[in-house]
Design a protein around this motif. Structure first.
Motif, mmCIF file in Angstrom:
data_model
loop_
_atom_site.group_PDB
_atom_site.id
_atom_site.type_symbol
_atom_site.label_atom_id
_atom_site.label_comp_id
_atom_site.label_asym_id
_atom_site.label_seq_id
_atom_site.Cartn_x
_atom_site.Cartn_y
_atom_site.Cartn_z
ATOM 1 N N LEU A 51 -25.155 -7.940 13.194
ATOM 2 C CA LEU A 51 -24.310 -8.789 14.034
ATOM 3 C C LEU A 51 -22.856 -8.740 13.568
ATOM 4 O O LEU A 51 -21.935 -8.658 14.381
ATOM 5 C CB LEU A 51 -24.839 -10.225 14.058
ATOM 6 C CG LEU A 51 -24.291 -11.116 15.165
ATOM 7 C CD1 LEU A 51 -24.528 -10.520 16.544
ATOM 8 C CD2 LEU A 51 -24.912 -12.493 15.075
ATOM 9 N N ASP A 52 -22.641 -8.765 12.268
ATOM 10 C CA ASP A 52 -21.280 -8.650 11.734
ATOM 11 C C ASP A 52 -20.678 -7.297 12.107
ATOM 12 O O ASP A 52 -19.518 -7.216 12.520
ATOM 13 C CB ASP A 52 -21.302 -8.820 10.216
ATOM 14 C CG ASP A 52 -19.936 -8.599 9.582
ATOM 15 O OD1 ASP A 52 -18.937 -9.092 10.139
ATOM 16 O OD2 ASP A 52 -19.867 -7.938 8.539
ATOM 17 N N ILE A 53 -21.458 -6.251 11.994
ATOM 18 C CA ILE A 53 -20.967 -4.911 12.328
ATOM 19 C C ILE A 53 -20.585 -4.844 13.803
ATOM 20 O O ILE A 53 -19.504 -4.371 14.168
ATOM 21 C CB ILE A 53 -22.026 -3.836 11.989
ATOM 22 C CG1 ILE A 53 -22.242 -3.779 10.476
ATOM 23 C CG2 ILE A 53 -21.613 -2.474 12.533
ATOM 24 C CD1 ILE A 53 -23.463 -2.996 10.053
ATOM 25 N N MET B 29 -25.393 -5.510 22.424
ATOM 26 C CA MET B 29 -25.825 -5.223 21.054
ATOM 27 C C MET B 29 -25.999 -6.515 20.249
ATOM 28 O O MET B 29 -26.903 -6.604 19.409
ATOM 29 C CB MET B 29 -24.831 -4.280 20.376
ATOM 30 C CG MET B 29 -24.880 -2.865 20.949
ATOM 31 S SD MET B 29 -23.683 -1.767 20.175
ATOM 32 C CE MET B 29 -24.455 -1.495 18.585
ATOM 33 N N SER B 30 -25.162 -7.504 20.491
ATOM 34 C CA SER B 30 -25.298 -8.790 19.793
ATOM 35 C C SER B 30 -26.631 -9.451 20.142
ATOM 36 O O SER B 30 -27.327 -9.979 19.269
ATOM 37 C CB SER B 30 -24.146 -9.728 20.160
ATOM 38 O OG SER B 30 -22.922 -9.219 19.713
ATOM 39 N N ILE B 31 -26.988 -9.422 21.418
ATOM 40 C CA ILE B 31 -28.263 -10.005 21.855
ATOM 41 C C ILE B 31 -29.427 -9.266 21.216
ATOM 42 O O ILE B 31 -30.393 -9.880 20.753
ATOM 43 C CB ILE B 31 -28.360 -10.033 23.389
ATOM 44 C CG1 ILE B 31 -27.357 -11.050 23.939
ATOM 45 C CG2 ILE B 31 -29.786 -10.348 23.844
ATOM 46 C CD1 ILE B 31 -27.188 -10.999 25.442
ATOM 47 N N ARG B 32 -29.335 -7.948 21.155
ATOM 48 C CA ARG B 32 -30.401 -7.168 20.510
ATOM 49 C C ARG B 32 -30.517 -7.506 19.025
ATOM 50 O O ARG B 32 -31.619 -7.609 18.484
ATOM 51 C CB ARG B 32 -30.167 -5.678 20.724
ATOM 52 C CG ARG B 32 -30.440 -5.270 22.176
ATOM 53 C CD ARG B 32 -30.259 -3.796 22.447
ATOM 54 N NE ARG B 32 -31.080 -2.989 21.568
ATOM 55 C CZ ARG B 32 -30.726 -1.756 21.169
ATOM 56 N NH1 ARG B 32 -29.592 -1.218 21.573
ATOM 57 N NH2 ARG B 32 -31.521 -1.065 20.388
ATOM 58 N N ALA B 33 -29.376 -7.698 18.351
ATOM 59 C CA ALA B 33 -29.405 -8.080 16.934
ATOM 60 C C ALA B 33 -30.052 -9.459 16.763
ATOM 61 O O ALA B 33 -30.862 -9.665 15.852
ATOM 62 C CB ALA B 33 -27.991 -8.063 16.355
ATOM 63 N N LEU B 34 -29.712 -10.404 17.640
ATOM 64 C CA LEU B 34 -30.310 -11.742 17.569
ATOM 65 C C LEU B 34 -31.798 -11.711 17.909
ATOM 66 O O LEU B 34 -32.585 -12.457 17.316
ATOM 67 C CB LEU B 34 -29.561 -12.714 18.478
ATOM 68 C CG LEU B 34 -28.138 -13.038 18.026
ATOM 69 C CD1 LEU B 34 -27.397 -13.817 19.110
ATOM 70 C CD2 LEU B 34 -28.142 -13.795 16.716
ATOM 71 N N ASP B 35 -32.208 -10.854 18.842
ATOM 72 C CA ASP B 35 -33.635 -10.685 19.135
ATOM 73 C C ASP B 35 -34.378 -10.180 17.900
ATOM 74 O O ASP B 35 -35.494 -10.612 17.606
ATOM 75 C CB ASP B 35 -33.847 -9.717 20.299
ATOM 76 C CG ASP B 35 -33.495 -10.307 21.648
ATOM 77 O OD1 ASP B 35 -33.363 -11.549 21.754
ATOM 78 O OD2 ASP B 35 -33.341 -9.523 22.615
ATOM 79 N N GLY B 36 -33.750 -9.259 17.162
ATOM 80 C CA GLY B 36 -34.358 -8.761 15.935
ATOM 81 C C GLY B 36 -34.491 -9.849 14.883
ATOM 82 O O GLY B 36 -35.510 -9.949 14.190
#
Length: 173
Positions: free
Chosen positions: A45-47, A62-69
């Protein structure tokens, strides 16, 4: 311990891949070691928010995908019987406050420094008077000190692959 070098090296410059690889390895290590306490750093998320030059729609996706992970990791840890404490701090170019979410009841945190005394309390260790912050789960006794710390005078040598991985992720230029 799963170091940043291992995580970044396995990601091959893929921001979301960093978290996926770290999550898989984290769960393998937790399953193998039956740890009482474990931590994992998930930098995707930072990246995505601070390090990649991408269009706004891609950034949101991409942020949503990171949060889903992250959600999947929390679910997997809970299925293994662990309580989870998730801490998020604003990036260097972001404004805002720390975010703390937990599966255990906690009082409203006053500072990010409150995390360390809270973890000590959860594990049955008293925080020392040298430690900033307050526990988030109630009042617990403190000890004056844990004693002197042994520190090495020489810095650790880091190899070129580590720097190349950080550069490819946008952490250094």
């Amino acid at each position: 311990s799963i170091g940043q070098q291992t995580i970044f090296g396995a990601a091959r410059s893929d921001a979301l891949g960093v978290d996926i690889g770290a999550t898989r390895r984290f769960l393998r290590e937790v399953d193998a070691g039956h740890a009482q306490f474990a931590t994992v750093y998930l930098p995707a998320l930072d990246i995505v928010l601070n390090r990649l030059a991408i269009d706004p729609a891609s950034r949101v996706t991409m942020s949503i995908r990171a949060l889903d992970g992250l959600n999947a990791l929390v679910r997997a840890a809970r299925e293994r019987g662990y309580d989870v404490l998730v801490i998020g701090l604003p990036g260097e170019s972001q404004s805002g406050y720390a975010t703390i979410a937990s599966t255990i009841p906690i009082r409203k945190p006053a500072a990010a420094f409150d995390v360390a005394p809270t973890v000590c309390a959860l594990l049955g260790f008293p925080a020392s008077d040298e430690m900033p912050g307050q526990t988030l789960i109630g009042t617990v006794p403190r000890i004056p000190t844990y004693g002197p710390r042994n520190a090495t005078a020489s810095p650790t040598k880091v190899n070129q692959e580590y720097y190349d991985s950080l550069r490819s992720l946008g952490y250094i230029r």
